[in-house]
Design an enzyme around this catalytic site. Sequence first.
Site: not given
Length: 276
Positions: A143, A156
Amino acid sequence: MINFGDGGVAVVTGAAGGIGLGMTRAAAARGMAVMMTDADGERLAESAQSLSDAGHHIAQRVVDVTDPTALVALARETVDEFGRVDLLCNNAGITLVTPINEITLEDWHRVIDIDLNAVFYGVRAFLPIMLEQGFGHLNATASANAWRSDPMQAPYNAAKHGVAALMESVALDLREMQSTVTASVLNPGPIATDLMLRSLGEDDEIRTEVHGLLNAGMDPDKAGRIAIDGIVEGRFWIFTHPLIFGTIRDRLDAATTDGSLPPELDWPWEELFASS
Ligand SMILES: NC(=O)c1ccc[n+]([C@@H]2O[C@H](COP(=O)([O-])OP(=O)(O)OC[C@H]3O[C@@H](n4cnc5c(N)ncnc54)[C@H](O)[C@@H]3O)[C@@H](O)[C@H]2O)c1
C-alpha cells in the site's frame, strides 16, 4: 522483462473483487490461466464465471489466506490443474480504521494475520515449487501505507510496512541465491473498491467517509493492469499513484533533518483523483 504469455499460470488471492479481480483480468488478457481464490465463495464464483464466460482459462478455490495448510494445498492443486505456476499475487487484505487506544487484541491479530502473516504463508507455500521449476514470480499487494502511515490505521500501517520489508527480503535473498525466481511489491494509492465496507471496526461515520474517498479513486481494473505491466517490466516497487512520492519524501526529510514526525498529511486529493 518477464514473458508470461500464453500458457503462463497466475494465482491471485482476494480475486473475487477489487484490485485482485483487476489483476486477474489483466493476467487473463495476456493469455494467462488464472487460479482465482478468495474467502468469499459467492462473489468468487460470480467473478470467476464472468471471466470463464468471456473465454478465459480460469479455476477457482475458496481459500482463507490465514490458513497456511490451505495455501500449501492451493499451490499443489494449481500445479495439478495447470501443470506449473508462474505468478503468485498475494493480494487479499482488510483494514481497520480505529484510534490506537480502542484497538482490541482480536482486531490487531486479525489485520496482521490477513495483511502480513498470510503473505509469508503464500511465499512459504509457492516458493519451493518455483525454485524447483526454475522460474516464477512472487508479488504482494502492500500500500501507500507501506511508505508512510495514516492516523487511526495502526495495524494496517504496521502490516503494510511489514509486507514491503518482507517482499524486499524475499527479493534480496533470491538475488543472493542467484535464483531465477523473482519478486515484487504493488503499492496502491486510493483505488475504488469496497475495502472500507469490509473493514473491521464499528464506526460507521469514519467508514463511510473513507469509503467515499476511496470510491473516487482509481478504477481497480486500471490498478490491476499497472500491477501486471509492472511485474512484466521487471519492476520491484510498483506504484499506482506516483503523486504519493511527495508525501514519502516529506516523511524522509523530516526523519533525516530534525527527526520529527512527518507533516500532517495534506493529500492532494483532487490531483490524485484526476490522475486516476
Ligand atoms: N483500495 C485501496 O485504496 C487500496 C489501497 C492500498 C492497498 N490496498 C490493498 O489492496 C488489496 C486488495 O484490496 P481491495 O482494495 O481490492 O479490497 P477488496 O475488499 O475489494 O478486496 C479484498 C479481497 O480480499 C478478500 N479477503 C479478505 N480476507 C480474506 C481472507 N482471510 N482470505 C482470503 N480472502 C480474503 C475479500 O473477500 C476481498 O474479495 C488489499 O491488500 C488492500 O490492503 C487497497
